[in-house]
Motif scaffolding. Structure first.
Motif, short mmCIF file in Angstrom:
data_model
loop_
_atom_site.label_atom_id
_atom_site.label_comp_id
_atom_site.label_asym_id
_atom_site.label_seq_id
_atom_site.Cartn_x
_atom_site.Cartn_y
_atom_site.Cartn_z
N ALA A 158 26.68 41.39 -5.41
CA ALA A 158 25.24 41.15 -5.46
C ALA A 158 24.90 39.75 -4.95
O ALA A 158 23.93 39.55 -4.22
CB ALA A 158 24.73 41.33 -6.89
N LYS A 159 25.74 38.79 -5.33
CA LYS A 159 25.52 37.40 -4.93
C LYS A 159 25.64 37.21 -3.42
O LYS A 159 25.00 36.34 -2.83
CB LYS A 159 26.52 36.51 -5.66
N SER A 160 26.46 38.04 -2.79
CA SER A 160 26.68 37.90 -1.34
C SER A 160 25.58 38.53 -0.51
O SER A 160 25.53 38.35 0.71
CB SER A 160 28.02 38.55 -0.96
N MET A 161 24.67 39.25 -1.14
CA MET A 161 23.64 39.97 -0.40
C MET A 161 22.53 39.03 0.04
O MET A 161 22.19 38.07 -0.66
CB MET A 161 23.06 41.11 -1.25
N ARG A 162 21.95 39.34 1.18
CA ARG A 162 20.83 38.53 1.70
C ARG A 162 19.65 38.58 0.74
O ARG A 162 19.01 37.57 0.46
CB ARG A 162 20.43 39.05 3.07
N HIS A 163 19.33 39.77 0.25
CA HIS A 163 18.23 39.95 -0.70
C HIS A 163 18.84 39.98 -2.10
O HIS A 163 19.44 40.97 -2.49
CB HIS A 163 17.46 41.22 -0.41
N LYS A 164 18.66 38.91 -2.84
CA LYS A 164 19.34 38.76 -4.13
C LYS A 164 18.64 39.61 -5.20
O LYS A 164 17.45 39.42 -5.48
CB LYS A 164 19.33 37.29 -4.57
N PRO A 165 19.37 40.53 -5.85
CA PRO A 165 18.78 41.29 -6.95
C PRO A 165 18.71 40.46 -8.21
O PRO A 165 19.17 39.32 -8.26
CB PRO A 165 19.75 42.47 -7.11
N LEU A 166 18.12 41.04 -9.25
CA LEU A 166 18.11 40.45 -10.59
C LEU A 166 18.80 41.39 -11.55
O LEU A 166 18.68 42.62 -11.44
CB LEU A 166 16.67 40.20 -11.07
N VAL A 167 19.51 40.81 -12.52
CA VAL A 167 20.21 41.58 -13.53
C VAL A 167 19.82 41.02 -14.90
O VAL A 167 19.97 39.82 -15.15
CB VAL A 167 21.74 41.51 -13.33
N ILE A 168 19.30 41.89 -15.77
CA ILE A 168 18.82 41.50 -17.10
C ILE A 168 19.36 42.50 -18.11
O ILE A 168 19.18 43.71 -17.94
CB ILE A 168 17.28 41.46 -17.15
N ALA A 169 20.00 42.02 -19.17
CA ALA A 169 20.61 42.91 -20.17
C ALA A 169 19.56 43.63 -20.99
O ALA A 169 18.55 43.03 -21.40
CB ALA A 169 21.54 42.11 -21.08
N HIS A 170 19.80 44.89 -21.26
CA HIS A 170 18.93 45.71 -22.10
C HIS A 170 19.46 45.78 -23.53
O HIS A 170 20.68 45.76 -23.74
CB HIS A 170 18.86 47.14 -21.57
N HIS A 171 18.54 45.85 -24.50
CA HIS A 171 18.86 46.07 -25.92
C HIS A 171 20.26 45.55 -26.26
O HIS A 171 21.15 46.30 -26.70
CB HIS A 171 18.72 47.55 -26.30
N ALA A 172 20.43 44.23 -26.09
CA ALA A 172 21.77 43.63 -26.06
C ALA A 172 22.54 43.79 -27.36
O ALA A 172 23.77 43.89 -27.35
CB ALA A 172 21.66 42.15 -25.69
N ALA A 173 21.85 43.80 -28.50
CA ALA A 173 22.55 43.91 -29.78
C ALA A 173 22.32 45.27 -30.44
O ALA A 173 22.55 45.41 -31.64
CB ALA A 173 22.13 42.79 -30.73
#
Length: 500
Positions: free
Chosen positions: A205-220
């Motif tokens: 994902a980091k290597s991509m030209r268009h950087k995505p976002l990653v956010i954890a769901h219902h973590a606990a």
């Protein structure tokens, strides 16, 4: 992807009859009605090629949205056949456009389709769901509709995988889902469900030209006790954020499924260990995991979502997008700037429309910073830092017909002391509620209420964050079966102060 002129011409040709076809009569009626609890987007749909660039604050206002919404493409798979056969509408039931219409009705100006994966679901997303998203964008242009999914994250629980808006967004998701989603392979490949695979995913994902976002769901949600974590652990958050801090940026402070108690269930679906005031324990505990991460200086943000699958009036545990939970981002009404706001912490969250605007700023020595930003002060000329809190209460009623009132606002401050020696650390003993404010402590300026508090003689790096509530609870209590409408909170993201 159709170009802008084609989209405009198609949009003008769409009729009320087509809305009925794709979304149903009830949703079409809602689409024609006024907004509830918010205001309509004033700008048209822009992709990231039209972005004016990070740091350009022109036309930025607080825009409510939701990055965790399910559609009928969260379905089921018949794995007795090879390849597996996908059936819509098993886990979540609403068309993509219905979610967009309801998001518009409840005051959202941006939203995101985040369906579950499964065997070969990457192909379902590419060939079936994405064309429906394009149709929904034309039918409901007032809501910017992001593409992505609820990622079946290797070694962890679900995460938002948000794809930037661009011509090849569908192919970008297909690449990431087909290569890294732990349930996409058929037969199931155990090698996909490892922390090493998670790191490989973030590197890709980091290597991509268009950087995505990653956010954890219902973590606990899988935690079995306070600080006894399940699928998501502190060291996994740290490792991912260390590798890709511009991509892996936070977790849901307030998870979805908040309507569970209205049908006898647990708030958030947290059946093992409860939420606190509707917020995950990782966020709600002062001096807990979130504060531990912030105390390292991490730019780690919280959000609030619906996780909408089936509305509670149909036996589900969910509210519509924006009906109860909102994530506000300070941004222009274009895709790139909303993602920039999420990436950089220009965010606050609320439940039950307790407030509609929140600004937290730190000022010293003629400089200022807001949520997600850093105020730099001189060590040589160290002195006071003034914290200003501005909030706007709801004018009118919320989706439950209530007129919620803010009973208290808390200012929470913690020191930034650097990386933790233990990667699974989940406490910050320096974090405290330094001041509590009631209605007698704030004064009105126009439509806003203003609170000011001075941090005296600041000598160390710190962060400040704010929360408020409609309750009289000094700290949010563990949730039972009380109505979520009677237990409302808002939280800001932090503003940092750095002493040099």
């Amino acid at each position: 992807m159709p170009d802008k002129k084609t989209e405009d011409s198609e949009r003008s040709a769409l009729s009320r009859r087509q809305l009925v076809k794709f979304a149903g009569v009830g949703a079409t009626f809602v689409a024609a009605s006024p907004f509830v609890g918010g205001t309509a987007a004033q700008a048209s749909d822009h992709d990231d090629r039209k972005d004016q660039g990070r740091g350009d604050s022109r036309n930025r206002v607080w825009r409510a949205g939701d990055h965790h919404v399910h559609s009928e493409y969260s379905g089921e798979f018949d794995t007795t056949k090879n390849p597996p056969v996908f059936h819509k509408g098993a886990d979540a039931v609403y068309p993509i456009v219905t979610n967009a219409i309801m998001a518009k009705n409840f005051g959202l100006t941006w939203a995101m389709c985040t369906d579950h994966g499964g065997p070969n679901h990457s192909k379902v997303n590419l060939e079936q769901a994405y064309p429906d998203l394009l149709r929904s964008r034309r039918l409901v242009p007032e809501v910017l509709q992001f593409w992505g999914m609820e990622f079946d994250t290797p070694a962890l629980d679900h995460h938002t995988l948000m794809i930037p808006r661009h011509d090849d967004e569908a192919q970008q998701l297909f690449e990431l889902e087909s290569r890294f989603n732990k349930f996409d392979a058929f037969p199931t490949d155990p090698a996909r469900d490892t922390e090493a695979k998670f790191i490989e995913f973030l590197k890709a994902a980091k290597s991509m030209r268009h950087k995505p976002l990653v956010i954890a769901h219902h973590a606990a949600r899988s935690a079995t006790g306070l600080g006894v974590y399940g699928q998501d652990t502190p060291h996994e958050f740290r490792n991912g954020n260390n590798l890709a801090p511009e991509i892996y940026v936070g977790f849901e402070g307030a998870p979805g499924h908040q309507a569970g108690p209205l049908n006898g269930g647990a708030r958030g679906g947290y059946g093992n260990h409860p939420t606190y005031g509707g917020f995950d324990q990782m966020t709600a505990r002062v001096g807990g995991l979130w504060d531990s991460l912030l105390g390292e200086g991490r730019r780690w943000w919280i959000t609030a979502t619906s996780d909408s699958h089936v509305h509670w009036t149909r036996g589900g545990s969910d509210f519509w997008p924006g009906e109860y939970s909102k994530t506000y981002v300070h941004a222009r009404q274009d895709y790139a700037d909303i993602m920039d706001g999420l990436r950089n912490g220009r965010i606050w969250v609320t439940t039950g429309d307790l407030i509609t605007s929140l600004d937290v700023t730190a000022k010293s020595q003629g400089r200022g910073a807001a949520s997600g930003e850093t105020l730099v002060v001189s060590r040589r000329n160290r002195g006071d830092v003034e914290i200003e809190i501005r909030f706007r209460p709801l004018q009118g009623t919320n989706a439950n017909g209530d007129r919620p009132q803010v009973r208290r606002v808390d200012l929470i401050v913690g020191q930034v002391t650097g990386p933790a020696a233990n990667p699974d650390a989940d406490t910050n003993p320096t974090t405290k509620v330094v001041a509590r404010f009631g209605p007698r402590d704030w004064h009105k300026q126009g439509s806003e209420y203003v609170i000011k508090h001075t941090l005296r003689n600041v000598e160390t790096d710190l962060y400040a964050r704010v929360r408020g509530t409609s309750t009289d609870e000094a700290e949010p209590l563990a949730d039972g079966k009380e109505s979520p409408w009677d237990d409302l909170w808002f939280y800001s993201n932090p503003v940092f102060v750095e002493v040099r």
